[in-house]
Design a protein around this motif. Structure first.
Motif, PDB file in Angstrom:
ATOM      1  N   MET A  82     -12.743   5.517  15.020  1.00 62.62           N
ATOM      2  CA  MET A  82     -12.136   4.524  14.284  1.00 62.62           C
ATOM      3  C   MET A  82     -10.774   4.088  14.793  1.00 62.62           C
ATOM      4  SD  MET A  82     -13.629   4.644  10.282  1.00 62.62           S
ATOM      5  CE  MET A  82     -13.866   6.281  10.126  1.00 62.62           C
ATOM      6  N   GLN A  83      -9.891   5.262  15.020  1.00 59.87           N
ATOM      7  CA  GLN A  83      -8.513   5.324  15.685  1.00 59.87           C
ATOM      8  C   GLN A  83      -8.632   4.537  16.767  1.00 59.87           C
ATOM      9  OE1 GLN A  83      -9.739   7.745  13.824  1.00 59.87           O
ATOM     10  NE2 GLN A  83      -8.127   8.992  12.853  1.00 59.87           N
ATOM     11  N   GLY A 119      -1.149  -0.443  10.644  1.00 60.86           N
ATOM     12  CA  GLY A 119       0.066   0.552  10.605  1.00 60.86           C
ATOM     13  C   GLY A 119       0.518   1.177  12.108  1.00 60.86           C
ATOM     14  N   SER A 120      -0.397   1.025  12.961  1.00 66.14           N
ATOM     15  CA  SER A 120      -0.030   1.414  14.453  1.00 66.14           C
ATOM     16  C   SER A 120       0.462   0.368  15.287  1.00 66.14           C
ATOM     17  CB  SER A 120      -1.267   2.228  14.978  1.00 66.14           C
ATOM     18  OG  SER A 120      -2.273   1.239  14.892  1.00 66.14           O
ATOM     19  N   THR A 191      -3.866   8.633   6.128  1.00 65.21           N
ATOM     20  CA  THR A 191      -2.838   8.349   5.303  1.00 65.21           C
ATOM     21  C   THR A 191      -1.528   8.023   6.073  1.00 65.21           C
ATOM     22  OG1 THR A 191      -2.491  10.576   4.993  1.00 65.21           O
ATOM     23  CG2 THR A 191      -3.963   9.351   3.504  1.00 65.21           C
ATOM     24  N   ALA A 192      -1.308   8.622   7.095  1.00 70.70           N
ATOM     25  CA  ALA A 192      -0.044   8.575   7.936  1.00 70.70           C
ATOM     26  C   ALA A 192       0.073   7.294   8.529  1.00 70.70           C
ATOM     27  CB  ALA A 192       0.032   9.720   9.010  1.00 70.70           C
ATOM     28  N   ASP A 193      -0.889   6.394   8.540  1.00 69.90           N
ATOM     29  CA  ASP A 193      -0.781   4.903   9.292  1.00 69.90           C
ATOM     30  C   ASP A 193      -0.288   4.106   7.942  1.00 69.90           C
ATOM     31  OD1 ASP A 193      -1.709   4.955  12.093  1.00 69.90           O
ATOM     32  OD2 ASP A 193      -3.558   6.028  11.262  1.00 69.90           O
ATOM     33  N   ILE A 219      -4.473   6.413  -3.409  1.00 71.21           N
ATOM     34  CA  ILE A 219      -3.807   6.730  -1.879  1.00 71.21           C
ATOM     35  C   ILE A 219      -3.099   5.626  -1.204  1.00 71.21           C
ATOM     36  CG2 ILE A 219      -4.051   7.998   0.179  1.00 71.21           C
ATOM     37  CD1 ILE A 219      -6.133   9.679  -0.961  1.00 71.21           C
ATOM     38  N   ILE A 220      -3.906   4.516  -1.110  1.00 67.31           N
ATOM     39  CA  ILE A 220      -3.183   3.175  -0.373  1.00 67.31           C
ATOM     40  C   ILE A 220      -1.952   3.019  -1.377  1.00 67.31           C
ATOM     41  CG2 ILE A 220      -3.735   0.825   0.185  1.00 67.31           C
ATOM     42  CD1 ILE A 220      -6.448   1.692   0.821  1.00 67.31           C
ATOM     43  N   GLN A 221      -2.072   2.933  -2.555  1.00 66.99           N
ATOM     44  CA  GLN A 221      -1.139   2.548  -3.374  1.00 66.99           C
ATOM     45  C   GLN A 221       0.047   3.408  -3.227  1.00 66.99           C
ATOM     46  OE1 GLN A 221      -3.567   2.177  -6.926  1.00 66.99           O
ATOM     47  NE2 GLN A 221      -2.701   0.026  -7.305  1.00 66.99           N
ATOM     48  N   GLU A 222      -0.195   4.618  -3.307  1.00 70.86           N
ATOM     49  CA  GLU A 222       0.916   5.574  -3.328  1.00 70.86           C
ATOM     50  C   GLU A 222       1.658   5.740  -1.701  1.00 70.86           C
ATOM     51  OE1 GLU A 222      -1.333   9.235  -3.853  1.00 70.86           O
ATOM     52  OE2 GLU A 222      -1.787   8.695  -5.956  1.00 70.86           O
ATOM     53  N   GLU A 223       0.866   5.494  -0.485  1.00 70.23           N
ATOM     54  CA  GLU A 223       1.460   5.806   0.592  1.00 70.23           C
ATOM     55  C   GLU A 223       1.987   4.314   1.236  1.00 70.23           C
ATOM     56  OE1 GLU A 223       1.715   8.578   2.107  1.00 70.23           O
ATOM     57  OE2 GLU A 223       0.853   9.743   0.609  1.00 70.23           O
ATOM     58  N   CYS A 224       1.571   3.135   0.792  1.00 67.67           N
ATOM     59  CA  CYS A 224       1.882   2.102   1.271  1.00 67.67           C
ATOM     60  C   CYS A 224       3.427   1.477   0.775  1.00 67.67           C
ATOM     61  CB  CYS A 224       1.148   0.922   1.273  1.00 67.67           C
ATOM     62  SG  CYS A 224      -0.518   0.752   2.085  1.00 67.67           S
TER      63      CYS A 224
END
Length: 267
Positions: A82-83, A119-120, A191-193, A219-224
């Motif tokens: 996927m990356q 993200g990248s 998650t890093a992205d 996780i999306i809400q927490e990390e973005c």
């Protein structure tokens, strides 16, 4: 280049099946659809047509390598497939189709690819991303469901049904299933992205998703750091665009209207 309504694009000697509904991506805001782990252009059904009618945008869908009528891939797939799609293939595809502004709308694996891309890449053409049933980590429920579908593929009519949509159905199935069931894939984590996404994000999640829990959304809400809108759809599993299609279309159309001033929602 001027795209026909359907055909093939060649990227790095790989033939990718595509379908275009509406204006050329170079002439109007474009929604690029990224399918699920067993998806293809054909498996979107009439959703791209309905999405185009609801938004007034260009809608472009393609089958990734190994899916639909696109070129097969060498198995086993690398666990970072996927990356690789997000960082190596998708940028070339967007350039090739003349993408000038628009959204990425991804389902399942496609949602993960959309998140990784956003993200990248500091892509000024990208106005937002819609993540339908996204995966950002591997959960026990995901592995259990994917193991169950392997059994179904080997013992039921599932293989014959999927063969309607994939030129090389074994390549499509084992490429996806084999990667997810590899023990090393349990460490897969994007998650890093998420912290580097700089455009609005809309998440559409079925409350009864058998491939992931609400933890993916949390996780999306927490990390973005970007705006994140979440829509939880009741009595809906892993495919909101099929199981709750009108609600899913409404969310995407409203998001498009807010992020793409030239797009007009008709829902």
């Amino acid at each position: 280049m001027t795209l026909a309504a359907s055909g093939f694009l060649t990227i790095d000697s790989v033939q990718l099946e595509y379908r275009l509904i509406g204006p050329q991506p170079s002439a109007a805001p474009c929604i690029v659809l990224l399918h699920e782990g067993l998806g293809s252009v054909g498996l979107w059904g009439d959703f791209p047509d309905r999405l185009q009618a609801a938004t007034g945008t260009s809608v472009f869908a393609y089958s990734r390598a190994g899916y639909g009528a696109s070129s097969p891939v060498i198995l086993p797939r690398p666990l970072d497939y996927m990356q690789r799609e997000a960082r190596e293939v998708l940028p070339k595809l967007l350039d090739l189709i003349g993408f000038r502004r628009g959204l990425l709308v991804g389902h399942s694996d496609g949602a993960s690819i959309a998140a990784i891309y956003a993200g990248s890449h500091a892509d000024r053409r990208l106005d937002g991303v819609v993540l339908i049933a996204p995966h950002v980590i591997v959960e026990d429920v995901s592995v259990a469901s994917i193991a169950a579908i392997k059994t179904a593929y080997e013992t039921t009519e599932l293989r014959a049904k999927l063969a309607r949509w994939h030129k090389d159905v074994d390549n499509a199935f084992h490429g996806w299933n084999g990667a997810w069931l590899d023990p090393a894939f349990r460490a897969w984590d994007i998650t890093a992205d998420l912290a580097y996404i700089r455009v609005p994000v809309a998440v559409i999640q079925g409350a009864d998703d058998q491939y992931g829990t609400v933890r993916q959304v949390e996780i999306i809400q927490e990390e973005c750091y970007c705006p994140v809108e979440v829509t939880m759809l009741p009595q809906t599993g892993h495919s909101p665009h099929r199981e709750s299609s009108q609600a899913t279309l409404r969310v995407i159309a409203e998001f498009a209207a807010a992020t793409l001033p030239l797009a007009q929602s008709q829902t």
